[in-house]
Scaffold this motif. Structure first.
Motif, PDB file in Angstrom:
ATOM      1  N   ALA A 112       0.956  -1.081  -0.157  1.00 32.47           N
ATOM      2  CA  ALA A 112       0.031  -0.140   0.149  1.00 32.47           C
ATOM      3  C   ALA A 112       0.870   1.275   0.031  1.00 32.47           C
ATOM      4  CB  ALA A 112      -0.921  -0.284   1.241  1.00 32.47           C
ATOM      5  N   ASP A 113       1.954   1.111   0.636  1.00 37.02           N
ATOM      6  CA  ASP A 113       2.827   2.388   0.873  1.00 37.02           C
ATOM      7  C   ASP A 113       3.469   2.700  -0.585  1.00 37.02           C
ATOM      8  OD1 ASP A 113       2.791   2.776   3.426  1.00 37.02           O
ATOM      9  OD2 ASP A 113       4.381   1.858   3.962  1.00 37.02           O
ATOM     10  N   VAL A 114       3.674   1.774  -1.568  1.00 38.17           N
ATOM     11  CA  VAL A 114       4.172   2.070  -2.728  1.00 38.17           C
ATOM     12  C   VAL A 114       3.094   2.089  -3.538  1.00 38.17           C
ATOM     13  CG1 VAL A 114       6.560   1.133  -2.063  1.00 38.17           C
ATOM     14  CG2 VAL A 114       4.890  -0.583  -3.392  1.00 38.17           C
ATOM     15  N   GLY A 115       2.042   1.891  -3.325  1.00 37.92           N
ATOM     16  CA  GLY A 115       0.755   2.058  -4.401  1.00 37.92           C
ATOM     17  C   GLY A 115       0.647   0.784  -5.181  1.00 37.92           C
ATOM     18  N   MET A 116       0.904  -0.199  -4.537  1.00 38.84           N
ATOM     19  CA  MET A 116       0.826  -1.423  -5.503  1.00 38.84           C
ATOM     20  C   MET A 116      -0.093  -2.551  -5.069  1.00 38.84           C
ATOM     21  SD  MET A 116       3.083  -1.460  -8.240  1.00 38.84           S
ATOM     22  CE  MET A 116       3.139  -3.100  -8.545  1.00 38.84           C
ATOM     23  N   THR A 117      -0.976  -2.377  -4.185  1.00 44.81           N
ATOM     24  CA  THR A 117      -1.802  -3.036  -3.398  1.00 44.81           C
ATOM     25  C   THR A 117      -2.665  -4.077  -4.431  1.00 44.81           C
ATOM     26  OG1 THR A 117      -2.308  -1.559  -1.588  1.00 44.81           O
ATOM     27  CG2 THR A 117      -3.898  -3.309  -2.022  1.00 44.81           C
ATOM     28  N   ASP A 118      -3.425  -3.361  -5.763  1.00 44.07           N
ATOM     29  CA  ASP A 118      -4.166  -4.195  -6.591  1.00 44.07           C
ATOM     30  C   ASP A 118      -3.147  -4.988  -7.389  1.00 44.07           C
ATOM     31  OD1 ASP A 118      -2.974  -1.855  -7.486  1.00 44.07           O
ATOM     32  OD2 ASP A 118      -4.696  -1.445  -8.952  1.00 44.07           O
ATOM     33  N   ARG A 119      -1.876  -5.091  -7.367  1.00 39.47           N
ATOM     34  CA  ARG A 119      -1.055  -5.848  -8.301  1.00 39.47           C
ATOM     35  C   ARG A 119      -0.027  -7.011  -7.437  1.00 39.47           C
ATOM     36  NH1 ARG A 119      -0.809  -6.564 -12.884  1.00 39.47           N
ATOM     37  NH2 ARG A 119       1.377  -5.618 -13.887  1.00 39.47           N
ATOM     38  N   HIS A 120      -0.821  -7.193  -6.064  1.00 43.29           N
ATOM     39  CA  HIS A 120      -0.070  -8.174  -5.116  1.00 43.29           C
ATOM     40  C   HIS A 120       0.012  -9.572  -5.873  1.00 43.29           C
ATOM     41  CE1 HIS A 120      -4.273  -8.991  -3.973  1.00 43.29           C
ATOM     42  NE2 HIS A 120      -3.688  -9.909  -3.500  1.00 43.29           N
ATOM     43  N   ARG A 121      -0.926  -9.951  -6.701  1.00 46.83           N
ATOM     44  CA  ARG A 121      -1.036 -11.316  -7.180  1.00 46.83           C
ATOM     45  C   ARG A 121      -0.526 -11.431  -8.590  1.00 46.83           C
ATOM     46  NH1 ARG A 121      -3.006 -15.986  -5.658  1.00 46.83           N
ATOM     47  NH2 ARG A 121      -3.750 -16.147  -7.877  1.00 46.83           N
ATOM     48  N   ALA A 122       0.190 -10.313  -9.139  1.00 49.76           N
ATOM     49  CA  ALA A 122       0.839 -10.410 -10.484  1.00 49.76           C
ATOM     50  C   ALA A 122       2.314 -10.908 -10.378  1.00 49.76           C
ATOM     51  CB  ALA A 122       1.165  -8.821 -10.975  1.00 49.76           C
ATOM     52  N   TRP A 123       2.555 -11.591 -11.564  1.00 42.48           N
ATOM     53  CA  TRP A 123       3.873 -12.107 -11.552  1.00 42.48           C
ATOM     54  C   TRP A 123       4.804 -11.089 -12.194  1.00 42.48           C
ATOM     55  CZ3 TRP A 123       4.383 -16.830  -9.892  1.00 42.48           C
ATOM     56  CH2 TRP A 123       3.502 -17.771 -10.031  1.00 42.48           C
ATOM     57  N   PRO A 124       6.133 -11.139 -11.718  1.00 41.31           N
ATOM     58  CA  PRO A 124       7.059 -10.011 -11.896  1.00 41.31           C
ATOM     59  C   PRO A 124       7.265  -9.793 -13.545  1.00 41.31           C
ATOM     60  CG  PRO A 124       7.869 -11.162 -10.168  1.00 41.31           C
ATOM     61  CD  PRO A 124       6.771 -12.240 -10.523  1.00 41.31           C
ATOM     62  N   SER A 125       7.212 -10.857 -14.051  1.00 45.21           N
ATOM     63  CA  SER A 125       7.335 -10.537 -15.699  1.00 45.21           C
ATOM     64  C   SER A 125       6.359  -9.629 -16.107  1.00 45.21           C
ATOM     65  CB  SER A 125       7.488 -11.915 -16.205  1.00 45.21           C
ATOM     66  OG  SER A 125       6.289 -12.610 -16.125  1.00 45.21           O
ATOM     67  N   THR A 126       5.281  -9.460 -15.635  1.00 42.60           N
ATOM     68  CA  THR A 126       4.064  -8.787 -16.183  1.00 42.60           C
ATOM     69  C   THR A 126       4.336  -7.263 -15.731  1.00 42.60           C
ATOM     70  OG1 THR A 126       2.581  -9.248 -14.257  1.00 42.60           O
ATOM     71  CG2 THR A 126       2.673 -10.948 -16.143  1.00 42.60           C
ATOM     72  N   LEU A 127       5.147  -6.859 -14.825  1.00 42.12           N
ATOM     73  CA  LEU A 127       5.247  -5.463 -14.429  1.00 42.12           C
ATOM     74  C   LEU A 127       6.097  -4.495 -15.274  1.00 42.12           C
ATOM     75  CD1 LEU A 127       6.027  -6.321 -10.526  1.00 42.12           C
ATOM     76  CD2 LEU A 127       3.809  -6.097 -11.474  1.00 42.12           C
ATOM     77  N   SER A 128       5.635  -3.390 -15.226  1.00 43.04           N
ATOM     78  CA  SER A 128       6.286  -2.281 -16.027  1.00 43.04           C
ATOM     79  C   SER A 128       7.686  -1.775 -15.118  1.00 43.04           C
ATOM     80  CB  SER A 128       5.549  -1.060 -16.055  1.00 43.04           C
ATOM     81  OG  SER A 128       5.420  -0.344 -14.921  1.00 43.04           O
ATOM     82  N   GLY A 129       8.304  -0.933 -15.694  1.00 44.00           N
ATOM     83  CA  GLY A 129       9.761  -0.849 -15.118  1.00 44.00           C
ATOM     84  C   GLY A 129       9.581  -0.065 -13.742  1.00 44.00           C
ATOM     85  N   GLY A 130       8.596   0.947 -13.836  1.00 47.69           N
ATOM     86  CA  GLY A 130       8.026   1.658 -12.500  1.00 47.69           C
ATOM     87  C   GLY A 130       7.487   0.696 -11.517  1.00 47.69           C
ATOM     88  N   GLU A 131       6.555  -0.071 -11.884  1.00 50.15           N
ATOM     89  CA  GLU A 131       6.165  -1.043 -11.003  1.00 50.15           C
ATOM     90  C   GLU A 131       7.055  -2.049 -10.337  1.00 50.15           C
ATOM     91  OE1 GLU A 131       1.535  -1.651 -12.912  1.00 50.15           O
ATOM     92  OE2 GLU A 131       3.257  -2.835 -13.495  1.00 50.15           O
ATOM     93  N   THR A 132       8.230  -2.584 -11.237  1.00 49.40           N
ATOM     94  CA  THR A 132       8.953  -3.266 -10.614  1.00 49.40           C
ATOM     95  C   THR A 132      10.072  -2.525  -9.527  1.00 49.40           C
ATOM     96  OG1 THR A 132       9.045  -4.394 -12.779  1.00 49.40           O
ATOM     97  CG2 THR A 132      11.139  -4.689 -11.382  1.00 49.40           C
ATOM     98  N   ALA A 133      10.236  -1.365  -9.814  1.00 46.96           N
ATOM     99  CA  ALA A 133      10.835  -0.552  -8.840  1.00 46.96           C
ATOM    100  C   ALA A 133      10.208  -0.352  -7.614  1.00 46.96           C
ATOM    101  CB  ALA A 133      11.456   1.062  -9.344  1.00 46.96           C
ATOM    102  N   ARG A 134       8.755  -0.186  -7.773  1.00 43.29           N
ATOM    103  CA  ARG A 134       7.942  -0.056  -6.298  1.00 43.29           C
ATOM    104  C   ARG A 134       8.104  -1.152  -5.553  1.00 43.29           C
ATOM    105  NH1 ARG A 134       4.004   4.223  -6.885  1.00 43.29           N
ATOM    106  NH2 ARG A 134       4.550   5.373  -8.708  1.00 43.29           N
ATOM    107  N   VAL A 135       7.853  -2.429  -6.340  1.00 47.26           N
ATOM    108  CA  VAL A 135       7.779  -3.577  -5.599  1.00 47.26           C
ATOM    109  C   VAL A 135       9.365  -3.901  -4.902  1.00 47.26           C
ATOM    110  CG1 VAL A 135       7.741  -6.107  -5.840  1.00 47.26           C
ATOM    111  CG2 VAL A 135       6.263  -4.538  -7.102  1.00 47.26           C
ATOM    112  N   ALA A 136      10.112  -3.641  -5.652  1.00 47.82           N
ATOM    113  CA  ALA A 136      11.526  -3.772  -5.094  1.00 47.82           C
ATOM    114  C   ALA A 136      11.749  -2.661  -3.727  1.00 47.82           C
ATOM    115  CB  ALA A 136      12.851  -3.463  -6.264  1.00 47.82           C
TER     116      ALA A 136
END
Lengths: 245, 274
Positions: free
Chosen positions: A117-141
């Motif tokens: 939630a802090d990085v704004g990725m709550t709704d992507r919690h079930r996603a596979w990393p290969s489907t994330l964009s560059g920005g989303e990947t950085a957020r998850v990291a």
């Protein structure tokens, strides 16, 4: 952009969070780090600037305990978290599992949910990393590092591979989260603006030693429009051997 | 006058390139069905005499007779048991050896070169030795299947482990995972694609090894059906057993594919997802 926050003093407020003394490292006879010393105070945000190949990433790897062949003395807190430029999310684990990996807490799920939630990725919690964009990947990291509630956060060019717009948004997010949780941060970057916007203290690394140091003043100087920003920027670029900007 | 570019109509609404009407496994069945159709045609038209190759109805009748006489199912059971035990031993040992060689640098040189020797020996050349050592009953048969299935799993799992990106191991280390945690969260899932390739080859080898193994003292199993049919010169029964072998091989192949689709969902562009 930066949230108001007092500049943390380099030393003096209790024991420092990080002490590195006499760090040496050579690769095949080439000295990359030459008796390097660095002390970071608790809650301080330090940025190391340097040209590529100057040894700044090598230093970060040593501090992250990823280099068994380095010489010298390193004191770091118990909880250290690292975020790499290439994120290094495990492709076979979903986002939430990546963030929670290695967290020893019966309430991992709640902590992971909060970090996402802090990085704004709550709704992507079930996603596979290969489907994330560059920005989303950085957020998850970033979430994966922050969920560990680190006493020391090591950032190795965390936004280096992002496009300019995404990078600005990520810098803003990092500033907000650092203001909220106040970890001690050591960030390695080659982006002068990024260092000036985020750090309390900017250290310039040249030929394997930390040569120059600029301590940022009040929060006002950390906005691009501030008077000091341009001056400091010019100064730092000069130290990096870039003139005429 | 400038060239006119091509205009493409993009698929609207569905969000996929085009909808597939038939599921993939149905489409995949078309190949075998086509082969049976060719067989039907060649034998029914008399182009191939039934003395050379039996017709489809002949084989069907031979099969039903074997089933109704209570001969077929026990034989299938005996053979399936041999494959199951041999495969379990072969896969298990191949996997363990691969993990040992892949995880401990010092073990690698010794173990891997040893396994290379094994690969160089044609497994089936060991049959006489196995008979001398283990006799003519179950143990040489199961051992042969285990030997034939151990090395494909070993080689592919080992290279799977070796191909894991070191950066993932480093990341796991910074996340506080110990050796066992790294094996569990990085090495095992990371080498899974390699293991599954090995599993496919091992399953093929298992049925192949079964045929060879059951030539040793064929008193039961599918091998007995085959040798009895040969002695009686019953082409229809011979072909029936061959069809059974083919079906078993395809069934195990389908099982591995199913497993891959389940286990490798994380891979981008994995073909099984279509």
């Amino acid at each position: 952009m930066s949230s108001p926050r007092e500049p943390a003093p380099g030393t003096g407020r209790g024991a420092p969070a990080l002490v590195a003394q006499g760090i040496c490292r050579s690769f095949g006879g080439r000295e990359v780090l030459r008796a390097l010393n660095l002390t970071i105070g608790r809650g301080e945000f330090v940025a190391i600037l340097g040209r590529s190949g100057c040894g700044k990433s090598t230093l970060l790897r040593i501090l992250a305990d990823l280099d068994p062949e380095a010489v010298g003395k390193v004191e770091v807190p118990a909880r250290v978290a690292v975020a790499f430029q290439d994120a290094r999310l495990l492709p076979w684990k979903r986002v939430a599992a990546n963030v929670g990996l290695g967290v020893r807490d019966p309430d991992v799920e709640a902590r992971v949910a909060r970090a996402l939630a802090d990085v704004g990725m709550t709704d992507r919690h079930r996603a596979w990393p290969s489907t994330l964009s560059g920005g989303e990947t950085a957020r998850v990291a970033l979430a994966r590092a922050l969920v560990r509630e680190p006493e020391l956060l090591l950032l190795d060019e965390p936004f280096g591979s992002l496009d300019a717009l995404t990078r600005l948004r990520m810098q803003e997010l990092l500033a907000t989260l650092c203001a909220r949780y106040r970890p001690t941060v050591l960030m390695v970057t080659h982006d002068v603006d990024e260092a000036l916007l985020l750090a309390d203290r900017v250290v310039v690394m040249v030929d394997g030693v930390l040569e120059h140091e600029v301590t940022m003043g009040a929060a006002a100087s950390r906005t691009r429009s501030g008077d000091r920003f341009g001056v400091l920027r010019e100064q730092l670029l000069g130290m990096l051997g870039v003139h005429g900007h | 006058m400038s060239d006119v570019g091509t205009t493409r109509q993009l698929a609207l609404g569905t969000g996929r390139r085009h909808r597939r009407i038939l599921p993939r496994w149905v489409r995949r069945l078309a190949g075998p069905l086509l082969l049976i159709a060719v067989w039907l045609m060649l034998t029914a038209t008399g182009l191939v005499s039934s003395r050379t190759f039996p017709t489809v109805p002949d084989v069907w009748r031979a099969g039903s007779a074997l089933v109704s006489q209570g001969v077929f199912l026990p034989a299938l059971g005996v053979s399936a048991r041999r494959v199951a035990i041999g495969l379990a031993i072969g896969l298990g040992s191949g996997l363990v050896i691969a993990v040992v060689a892949g995880m401990w640098g010092r073990a690698e040189d010794v173990v891997d070169s040893g396994m290379q020797v094994f690969k160089a020996i044609p497994t089936f050349a060991l049959v006489p030795l196995l008979i001398v050592w283990l006799g003519i009953y179950e143990s040489p048969k199961i051992t042969l299947i285990a030997l034939a299935t151990a090395w494909p799993v070993y080689f592919n799992t080992f290279s799977g482990i070796r191909n894991i990106d070191r950066r993932f191991v480093e990341a796991a280390h910074t996340l506080g995972l110990g050796r066992w945690g790294i094996v569990r969260h990085v090495v095992v899932p990371g080498s899974m694609p390699g293991f599954l390739v090995g599993l496919r080859i091992s399953l093929t080898n298992a049925w192949l090894a079964l045929v060879i193994a059951e030539e040793i003292n064929a008193t039961n199993g599918l091998g007995m059906l085959l040798s009895d049919a040969r002695i009686a010169f019953r082409l229809d029964r011979i072909v029936f057993v061959i069809v059974v072998y083919a079906a078993l091989g395809m069934l195990s192949y389908a099982l591995v594919r199913l497993l891959e689709e389940r286990v490798l969902v994380w891979r981008p562009g994995f073909e099984g997802e279509q």
